[in-house]
Design a protein around this motif. Structure first.
Motif, mmCIF file in Angstrom:
data_model
loop_
_atom_site.group_PDB
_atom_site.id
_atom_site.type_symbol
_atom_site.label_atom_id
_atom_site.label_comp_id
_atom_site.label_asym_id
_atom_site.label_seq_id
_atom_site.Cartn_x
_atom_site.Cartn_y
_atom_site.Cartn_z
ATOM 1 N N GLY A 176 0.804 -1.215 0.000
ATOM 2 C CA GLY A 176 0.000 0.000 0.000
ATOM 3 C C GLY A 176 0.834 1.261 0.000
ATOM 4 O O GLY A 176 0.488 2.247 -0.656
ATOM 5 N N ASP A 177 1.944 1.260 0.735
ATOM 6 C CA ASP A 177 2.781 2.471 0.812
ATOM 7 C C ASP A 177 3.388 2.805 -0.548
ATOM 8 O O ASP A 177 3.394 3.950 -0.982
ATOM 9 C CB ASP A 177 3.881 2.299 1.872
ATOM 10 N N LEU A 252 -1.313 11.060 8.645
ATOM 11 C CA LEU A 252 -0.801 9.912 9.407
ATOM 12 C C LEU A 252 -0.234 8.858 8.465
ATOM 13 O O LEU A 252 0.820 8.256 8.715
ATOM 14 C CB LEU A 252 -1.952 9.320 10.236
ATOM 15 N N GLY A 253 -0.941 8.674 7.351
ATOM 16 C CA GLY A 253 -0.510 7.694 6.347
ATOM 17 C C GLY A 253 0.849 8.042 5.766
ATOM 18 O O GLY A 253 1.685 7.156 5.543
ATOM 19 N N SER A 254 1.074 9.348 5.538
ATOM 20 C CA SER A 254 2.367 9.717 4.937
ATOM 21 C C SER A 254 3.499 9.471 5.935
ATOM 22 O O SER A 254 4.605 9.095 5.546
ATOM 23 C CB SER A 254 2.352 11.155 4.418
ATOM 24 N N ILE A 255 3.203 9.653 7.228
ATOM 25 C CA ILE A 255 4.234 9.354 8.243
ATOM 26 C C ILE A 255 4.520 7.848 8.247
ATOM 27 O O ILE A 255 5.672 7.409 8.270
ATOM 28 C CB ILE A 255 3.777 9.822 9.652
ATOM 29 N N ARG A 261 9.349 2.861 4.815
ATOM 30 C CA ARG A 261 10.428 2.865 3.808
ATOM 31 C C ARG A 261 11.788 3.032 4.469
ATOM 32 O O ARG A 261 12.813 2.709 3.876
ATOM 33 C CB ARG A 261 10.179 3.992 2.814
ATOM 34 N N SER A 262 11.820 3.592 5.703
ATOM 35 C CA SER A 262 13.118 3.809 6.330
ATOM 36 C C SER A 262 13.600 2.571 7.090
ATOM 37 O O SER A 262 14.715 2.544 7.581
ATOM 38 C CB SER A 262 13.060 5.018 7.278
ATOM 39 N N ILE A 263 12.721 1.545 7.182
ATOM 40 C CA ILE A 263 13.132 0.322 7.888
ATOM 41 C C ILE A 263 14.145 -0.458 7.061
ATOM 42 O O ILE A 263 13.937 -0.668 5.887
ATOM 43 C CB ILE A 263 11.900 -0.562 8.208
#
Ligand SMILES: Nc1ncnc2c1ncn2[C@@H]1O[C@H](COP(=O)(O)OP(=O)(O)OP(=O)(O)O)[C@@H](O)[C@H]1O
Ligand SMILES: [Mg+2]
Length: 263
Positions: A176-177, A252-255, A261-263
Motif C-alpha cells: 500500500g505504501d 498519518l498515512g504519509s508518516i 520505507r526507512s526500515i
C-alpha cells in the motif's frame, strides 16, 4: 459437482501455494468442502505450508500406481474438518504420469468436494499443462512487478487454448505504501494489461510466511481480511477490492509511509 480452480502464474515464487492454502482455509471456514491438490510434482510443498507434512502417508502418485484408494491419500486438516490435502509426492520414482490418470482423480474429487484448488507449478511446460487441464477455472496470480505481470499475461494467452471458463487475476504482495507513492503498479494498471476479470488483492504481509489454520480467524491481520474478500468474490462473483493503500493515506498515512520505507 465441485469447482476446480487452478492457481497459476508462469513466474515462480509469486504466491500460488500461499493463495491455494489460504483460500482453502477460508472456504472451509465457511463450511465448503475443499480439497487442495498439489500438482507441483517434484517440488511439492503445499503439505509443508499446510503443516501436514508429517501426516502424509500416501500421495497422488500412490493413487495412480494403485497402492491405495483416493480416500486413503486425502489428509484432513486438524482445524477445519472440511479441508483436505492431496499431496503429490516427489518424482523420485520411475513413473510416467498420463494426463488421463490425473483427470480421473480430479473427476472423483468433483463428486466429493465443493472446491478443488489446484496448486500449479511455475513455468508453462508439462507440469503446468497437466494442472491446467484438470481445472474449469483459473486464478492467475501475479505480484505488482513487471516481470511477473508479463508472465501472467503470457499464461493468460496460453490458457485460452484450454477448457477454462473463468479466469480472474489476483495481485499478491501488494504494498500500500508504494502504491500510494506511485512506485508500484496498482490494480487498475495491472487490470488494463491482463484484461481478464479482477479476483482480488492480497497485501505483502509477514503472516503469509507463518500462516496456520487457527490464525485466519484474526481479523486484525490484513492478510486475513484480504483473503476473506477474495473468498467472497469467488463465491459471489463480486469484485470487491481489499484497499491496501487505506492506512497509508492522509497525514498519518504519509508518516507511516516514511517510517515503513526507512526500515
Ligand atoms: N502476501 C505475501 N506476503 C508476504 N510473503 C508472501 C506473500 N505471499 C507469498 N509470500 C512468500 O513468498 C514465498 C513464495 O510463495 P509461494 O511458495 O506461495 O509461491 P509459489 O508461486 O507457490 O512459488 P513456486 O513457483 O516456487 O511454487 C514464500 O516464502 C511465501 O511465504
Ligand atoms: Mg508453489
Amino acid at each position: 459437482m465441485g469447482r476446480a480452480i487452478v492457481m497459476t502464474s508462469g513466474k515462480g515464487g509469486v504466491g500460488k501455494t500461499t493463495v491455494t492454502a489460504n483460500l482453502g482455509m477460508h472456504l472451509a471456514s465457511r463450511n465448503y468442502r475443499v480439497c487442495l491438490v498439489d500438482m507441483d510434482i517434484g517440488l511439492n510443498n503445499l503439505d509443508v505450508v499446510m503443516n501436514m507434512e508429517d501426516r502424509v502417508v500416501y500421495t497422488m502418485l500412490d493413487v495412480i500406481e494403485k497402492k491405495c484408494r483416493l480416500k486413503e491419500a486425502l489428509v484432513q486438516d486438524d482445524y477445519y474438518p472440511l479441508l483436505y490435502l492431496l499431496s503429490s509426492g516427489g518424482l523420485n520414482r520411475n513413473l510416467t504420469i498420463q494426463l488421463s490418470e490425473i483427470k480421473n482423480i480430479v473427476n472423483e474429487l468433483h463428486t466429493m468436494f465443493d472446491f478443488i484448488l489446484i496448486d500449479c507449478p511455475a513455468g508453462i511446460d508439462a507440469g503446468f499443462k497437466r494442472a491446467v487441464s484438470c481445472a474449469d477455472e483459473a486464478l492467475v496470480i501475479t505480484t505488482p512487478h513487471l516481470s511477473s505481470i508479463r508472465d501472467a499475461d503470457k499464461v493468460i494467452t496460453i490458457l485460452s487454448s484450454f477448457n477454462i471458463t473463468n479466469k480472474h487475476f489476483v495481485i499478491n504482495r501488494a504494498r500500500g505504501d508504494l502504491i500510494q507513492d506511485k512506485l508500484m503498479f496498482d490494480v487498475h494498471d495491472i487490470g488494463r494489461t491482463l484484461n481478464i476479470e479482477f479476483g482480488g488483492v492480497i497485501p505483502e504481509d509477514d503472516n503469509a510466511i507463518t500462516n496456520t489454520s487457527d490464525k485466519i480467524k484474526n481479523n486484525k491481520i490484513a492478510l486475513n481480511r484480504a483473503f476473506d474478500i477474495l473468498t467472497e468474490n469467488i463465491l459471489t462473483g463480486k469484485k470487491k477490492l481489499f484497499d491496501c493503500t487505506f492506512k497509508y493515506r492522509g497525514l498519518l498515512g504519509s508518516i507511516k509511509r516514511i517510517l515503513k520505507r526507512s526500515i
